[in-house]
Design an enzyme around this catalytic site. Structure first.
Site, PDB file in Angstrom:
ATOM      1  N   THR A   1       0.829  -1.205   0.000  1.00 15.10           N
ATOM      2  CA  THR A   1       0.000   0.000   0.000  1.00 15.10           C
ATOM      3  C   THR A   1       0.866   1.258   0.000  1.00 15.10           C
ATOM      4  O   THR A   1       0.718   2.132  -0.862  1.00 15.10           O
ATOM      5  CB  THR A   1      -0.906   0.028   1.260  1.00 15.10           C
ATOM      6  OG1 THR A   1      -1.621  -1.201   1.303  1.00 15.10           O
ATOM      7  CG2 THR A   1      -1.870   1.183   1.236  1.00 15.10           C
ATOM      8  N   VAL A   2       1.801   1.344   0.953  1.00 15.69           N
ATOM      9  CA  VAL A   2       2.604   2.566   1.068  1.00 15.69           C
ATOM     10  C   VAL A   2       3.697   2.616  -0.004  1.00 15.69           C
ATOM     11  O   VAL A   2       3.901   3.645  -0.652  1.00 15.69           O
ATOM     12  CB  VAL A   2       3.233   2.679   2.483  1.00 15.69           C
ATOM     13  CG1 VAL A   2       4.106   3.912   2.577  1.00 15.69           C
ATOM     14  CG2 VAL A   2       2.142   2.716   3.537  1.00 15.69           C
TER      15      VAL A   2
ATOM     16  N   ARG B   1       8.924  -9.296  -3.105  1.00 20.06           N
ATOM     17  CA  ARG B   1       9.104 -10.729  -2.826  1.00 20.06           C
ATOM     18  C   ARG B   1       8.827 -11.566  -4.074  1.00 20.06           C
ATOM     19  O   ARG B   1       9.478 -12.541  -4.343  1.00 20.06           O
ATOM     20  CB  ARG B   1       8.182 -11.136  -1.683  1.00 20.06           C
ATOM     21  CG  ARG B   1       8.951 -11.676  -0.492  1.00 20.06           C
ATOM     22  CD  ARG B   1       8.058 -12.359   0.487  1.00 20.06           C
ATOM     23  NE  ARG B   1       6.918 -11.542   0.857  1.00 20.06           N
ATOM     24  CZ  ARG B   1       6.710 -11.074   2.080  1.00 20.06           C
ATOM     25  NH1 ARG B   1       7.562 -11.323   3.022  1.00 20.06           N
ATOM     26  NH2 ARG B   1       5.639 -10.375   2.350  1.00 20.06           N
TER      27      ARG B   1
ATOM     28  N   GLU C   1       9.774  10.264   9.518  1.00 24.51           N
ATOM     29  CA  GLU C   1       8.566  11.086   9.677  1.00 24.51           C
ATOM     30  C   GLU C   1       7.290  10.247   9.519  1.00 24.51           C
ATOM     31  O   GLU C   1       6.287  10.473  10.189  1.00 24.51           O
ATOM     32  CB  GLU C   1       8.572  12.223   8.645  1.00 24.51           C
ATOM     33  CG  GLU C   1       7.415  13.190   8.762  1.00 24.51           C
ATOM     34  CD  GLU C   1       7.409  13.947  10.079  1.00 24.51           C
ATOM     35  OE1 GLU C   1       8.237  14.830  10.251  1.00 24.51           O
ATOM     36  OE2 GLU C   1       6.559  13.641  10.957  1.00 24.51           O
TER      37      GLU C   1
ATOM     38  N   VAL D   1       5.197   7.891  12.589  1.00 28.43           N
ATOM     39  CA  VAL D   1       4.231   8.324  13.594  1.00 28.43           C
ATOM     40  C   VAL D   1       3.189   9.229  12.956  1.00 28.43           C
ATOM     41  O   VAL D   1       3.528  10.243  12.338  1.00 28.43           O
ATOM     42  CB  VAL D   1       4.926   9.086  14.753  1.00 28.43           C
ATOM     43  CG1 VAL D   1       3.897   9.485  15.814  1.00 28.43           C
ATOM     44  CG2 VAL D   1       6.023   8.240  15.374  1.00 28.43           C
TER      45      VAL D   1
ATOM     46  N   GLY E   1       1.181   8.990  10.370  1.00 25.42           N
ATOM     47  CA  GLY E   1       1.005   9.048   8.911  1.00 25.42           C
ATOM     48  C   GLY E   1       1.426  10.363   8.293  1.00 25.42           C
ATOM     49  O   GLY E   1       2.608  10.695   8.255  1.00 25.42           O
TER      50      GLY E   1
ATOM     51  N   GLU F   1      -2.476  -2.568  10.243  1.00 27.90           N
ATOM     52  CA  GLU F   1      -1.205  -3.280  10.078  1.00 27.90           C
ATOM     53  C   GLU F   1      -1.485  -4.660   9.480  1.00 27.90           C
ATOM     54  O   GLU F   1      -2.614  -5.151   9.530  1.00 27.90           O
ATOM     55  CB  GLU F   1      -0.543  -3.480  11.450  1.00 27.90           C
ATOM     56  CG  GLU F   1      -0.178  -2.203  12.166  1.00 27.90           C
ATOM     57  CD  GLU F   1       0.804  -1.359  11.381  1.00 27.90           C
ATOM     58  OE1 GLU F   1       1.921  -1.806  11.142  1.00 27.90           O
ATOM     59  OE2 GLU F   1       0.426  -0.240  10.986  1.00 27.90           O
TER      60      GLU F   1
ATOM     61  N   ASP G   1       0.573  -0.658  18.515  1.00 27.28           N
ATOM     62  CA  ASP G   1       1.024   0.290  17.483  1.00 27.28           C
ATOM     63  C   ASP G   1       1.123   1.707  18.071  1.00 27.28           C
ATOM     64  O   ASP G   1       2.107   2.414  17.854  1.00 27.28           O
ATOM     65  CB  ASP G   1       0.047   0.243  16.298  1.00 27.28           C
ATOM     66  CG  ASP G   1       0.409   1.235  15.210  1.00 27.28           C
ATOM     67  OD1 ASP G   1       1.361   0.977  14.469  1.00 27.28           O
ATOM     68  OD2 ASP G   1      -0.264   2.289  15.128  1.00 27.28           O
TER      69      ASP G   1
ATOM     70  N   LYS H   1       4.527   4.152  18.651  1.00 27.08           N
ATOM     71  CA  LYS H   1       4.622   5.546  18.204  1.00 27.08           C
ATOM     72  C   LYS H   1       4.901   6.471  19.394  1.00 27.08           C
ATOM     73  O   LYS H   1       5.678   7.433  19.289  1.00 27.08           O
ATOM     74  CB  LYS H   1       3.328   5.939  17.485  1.00 27.08           C
ATOM     75  CG  LYS H   1       3.152   5.180  16.171  1.00 27.08           C
ATOM     76  CD  LYS H   1       1.748   5.323  15.616  1.00 27.08           C
ATOM     77  CE  LYS H   1       1.605   4.601  14.278  1.00 27.08           C
ATOM     78  NZ  LYS H   1       0.215   4.447  13.846  1.00 27.08           N
TER      79      LYS H   1
HETATM   80  N1  HSE Z   1      -1.930   0.780  11.305  1.00 29.26           N
HETATM   81  C1  HSE Z   1      -1.569   2.129  11.511  1.00 29.26           C
HETATM   82  C2  HSE Z   1      -2.800   2.891  11.979  1.00 29.26           C
HETATM   83  C3  HSE Z   1      -1.039   2.699  10.215  1.00 29.26           C
HETATM   84  O1  HSE Z   1      -3.914   2.366  11.903  1.00 29.26           O
HETATM   85  O2  HSE Z   1      -2.658   3.991  12.459  1.00 29.26           O
HETATM   86  C4  HSE Z   1      -0.023   3.780  10.369  1.00 29.26           C
HETATM   87  O3  HSE Z   1       0.959   3.543  11.291  1.00 29.26           O
END
Ligand code: HSE
Length: 441
Positions: free
Chosen positions: A14-15, A46, A131, A134, A136, A192, A203, A207
Site C-alpha cells: 500500500t505505502v 518478494r 517522519e 508516527v 502518517g 497493520e 502500534d 509511536k
Molecule cells: N496501522 C496504523 C494505523 C497505520 O492504523 O494507524 C499507520 O501507522
C-alpha cells in the site's frame, strides 16, 4: 543524472506503491523542491511476477536486496517499507553498513531496536529519517524535533492509531459491531498486516515510544509502556460515556510529573488506553482514521496537530518529505545534532503510571439490593477517592438482579484507584471484574 538522489524502495504494498507513484508521476515538482532529481532506481519485492499497478516499471523490480540494491553505488537511500522487526532490521542495518541513508515508516522497528539502529547510523555517518513512522501524514516528528526545539515538552496526548479511531468512530456513530468496523478499516488499508497490533494498543505504544524519545530523550521499550487497547471495549461503555457527555478515544499519553523534585531527574509516565474525553474536547472530535496530537511546551503552550494518520497517500507524503530533506542535506545536519536513541541524559526517567492523577469512569455489574452502593462508596472513601456522579438505570421492581452501575470519580492517584478497584472486585455483590477508564478534564 549524476546529481540525482538515487532511491531504492524495499516493499511495494500500500505505502510502497504510493511512494513509487509520487516519485514517478511528480518528478519535476520533487526535483524543484529538492534542488536535484529524486531517481527511483530499484523496487525490492518478494514476487517478481505478481500483478502490479500499471505505472510500476517492471525493469525496476528485483528480489535481490543484497546483490542489486546494496551493490549499486548510485543508490544513496534505502526506503524500508516491509514492516515487521526481523527482515526489516536486517535490511536497515545492512543498508547503513553499506553507506546508504535509510527512510523508514516502521515504528515497531524503531521502538524495539532504536538504540542499535541509530548507533549503527552514527557509526556509518549516515542518517535515519522516520517522519512516516508516527501519525502518517502529520509532520509531528519535525514539529517536535525542529519547530518546537526551543521548548521543554511537558505532556503529549495523541490519537496515534488510525485503525482504532476508525473503529471507535464507526461503533459510536453508526452502531457498527466491532468486527465489521475492523474489516472496513482493513479494506481501506489503514490496519497493520497483523491488526492485533492496532487494536491492542501496541502500534500506538510504538509511536509513543518514538515521540517520547524525541521529546524527553527517554528510551522506552514497548514493555515499558502500559497499554490497553480497544479490543476489549464493550459497546455499553461507549453508550454510558455518551450519556455522560463523553466520547471514548484510544489515547497515547506522556505526562511529566507536575512537581519538579529539588534535584535529580524528572519523571515521565507513558501509557496507552481508552480514555473518556468530553464531547467538546478537540481530540474527541477527531473522527475516522484521522490522528491528532496535542503537545504542551513550556514556551509555546498547547499546540494541536491533526490529519490523516494512516493509508497510502498520507504515509507516502511523509516518506517523500524525508527524501527531499535528504536530497537538500537538511536531514543529515539535524540528525547529527539530535543524537537520538543515544544515552544522552536529558534529565528524564520513566515513571510508573500509578503516579498519574486522573478522574475515573468505573462500571460495575452489581446485585440490585440494599447496601451495595454504600459498600462501594465506603471503599472509595477509604482510598480518599471522591465520587463525582453515579448512573444506575431504573430496574424492575422485583429487585436482586444484576444491574450495571457507573461511577465517575473526582481526581485520584491511579495507584490508589487501582487498590480500591481490587477491593471492590472482592465484594460478593459485585458480579464481574470492574471496567474502568480514565477521563479527560
Ligand atoms: N496501522 C496504523 C494505523 C497505520 O492504523 O494507524 C499507520 O501507522
Amino acid at each position: 543524472m549524476s546529481d540525482a538522489l538515487g532511491i531504492a524502495l524495499v516493499g511495494c504494498g500500500t505505502v510502497g506503491g504510493g511512494v513509487a507513484e509520487v516519485l514517478l508521476r511528480h518528478r519535476e515538482r520533487l526535483a524543484q523542491r529538492a534542488g536535484r532529481p529524486l531517481q527511483l532506481r530499484h523496487i525490492v519485492v518478494r514476487h517478481l511476477h505478481k500483478p502490479r499497478e500499471p505505472f510500476i516499471p517492471r525493469e525496476l523490480l528485483t528480489t535481490d536486496f543484497y546483490g542489486v540494491v546494496l551493490q549499486d553505488p548510485n543508490v544513496h537511500v534505502v526506503v524500508e517499507l516491509v514492516g515487521g522487526t526481523t527482515v526489516a532490521r536486517e535490511f536497515v542495518l545492512a543498508a547503513l553498513a553499506a553507506g546508504k541513508h535509510v527512510v523508514t515508516a516502521n515504528k515497531a522497528l524503531l521502538a524495539e531496536a532504536g538504540p542499535e539502529i541509530f548507533e549503527a547510523a552514527r557509526r556509518a555517518e549516515r542518517t535515519v529519517c522516520f517522519e512516516a513512522a508516527v501519525a502518517g501524514g502529520i509532520p509531528i516528528i519535525r514539529a517536535l524535533g525542529e519547530s518546537l526545539a526551543a521548548n521543554q515538552i511537558t505532556a503529549i496526548q495523541g490519537i496515534l492509531n488510525g485503525t482504532s479511531n476508525y473503529i471507535l468512530t464507526a461503533m459510536a456513530e453508526r452502531g457498527l459491531p466491532y468486527e465489521e468496523a475492523l474489516r472496513e478499516a482493513q479494506q481501506h488499508g489503514y490496519a497493520e498486516a497483523d491488526p492485533t497490533l492496532d487494536v491492542d494498543g501496541s502500534d500506538a505504544a510504538h509511536k509513543l515510544a518514538i515521540l517520547a524519545q524525541i521529546a524527553f530523550g527517554v528510551i522506552a521499550r514497548p514493555a515499558d509502556i502500559t497499554r490497553q487497547g480497544i479490543d476489549q471495549l464493550h459497546p455499553m461503555d461507549i453508550r454510558f460515556a455518551h450519556e455522560l457527555g463523553y466520547t471514548i478515544k484510544l489515547l497515547a499519553e506522556a505526562w511529566t510529573r507536575n512537581t519538579t523534585p529539588p534535584e535529580g531527574p524528572r519523571g515521565v509516565a507513558l501509557h496507552v488506553a481508552p480514555v473518556l474525553l468530553r464531547h467538546t474536547d478537540l481530540l474527541a472530535q477527531v473522527r475516522g482514521a484521522h490522528n491528532a496530537i496535542a503537545v504542551y511546551g513550556d514556551i509555546v503552550g498547547e499546540t494541536l496537530y491533526q490529519g490523516p494518520g494512516a493509508g497510502r497517500g498520507p504515509t507516502a507524503s511523509s516518506v517523500l518529505a524525508d527524501l527531499i530533506d535528504l536530497a537538500v542535506g537538511r536531514a543529515q545536519r539535524t540528525f547529527a545534532v539530535a543524537r537520538l536513541w543515544s544515552n544522552t541524559d536529558r534529565g528524564f526517567v520513566l515513571d510508573p503510571p500509578e503516579q498519574v492523577h486522573s478522574r475515573f469512569y468505573l462500571r460495575l455489574l452489581v446485585a440490585d439490593k440494599p447496601g451495595v452502593l454504600a459498600d462501594i462508596a465506603r471503599i472509595l472513601a477509604q482510598h480518599t477517592i471522591s465520587i463525582s456522579s453515579v448512573v444506575q438505570h431504573e430496574a424492575p421492581e422485583n429487585g436482586g438482579q444484576l444491574v450495571p452501575l457507573v461511577i465517575v470519580t473526582h481526581y485520584a492517584a491511579t495507584g490508589y484507584f487501582l487498590d480500591a478497584v481490587t477491593q471492590i472486585n472482592r465484594l460478593s455483590t459485585v458480579a464481574a471484574p470492574a471496567v474502568y477508564y480514565s477521563m479527560g478534564d
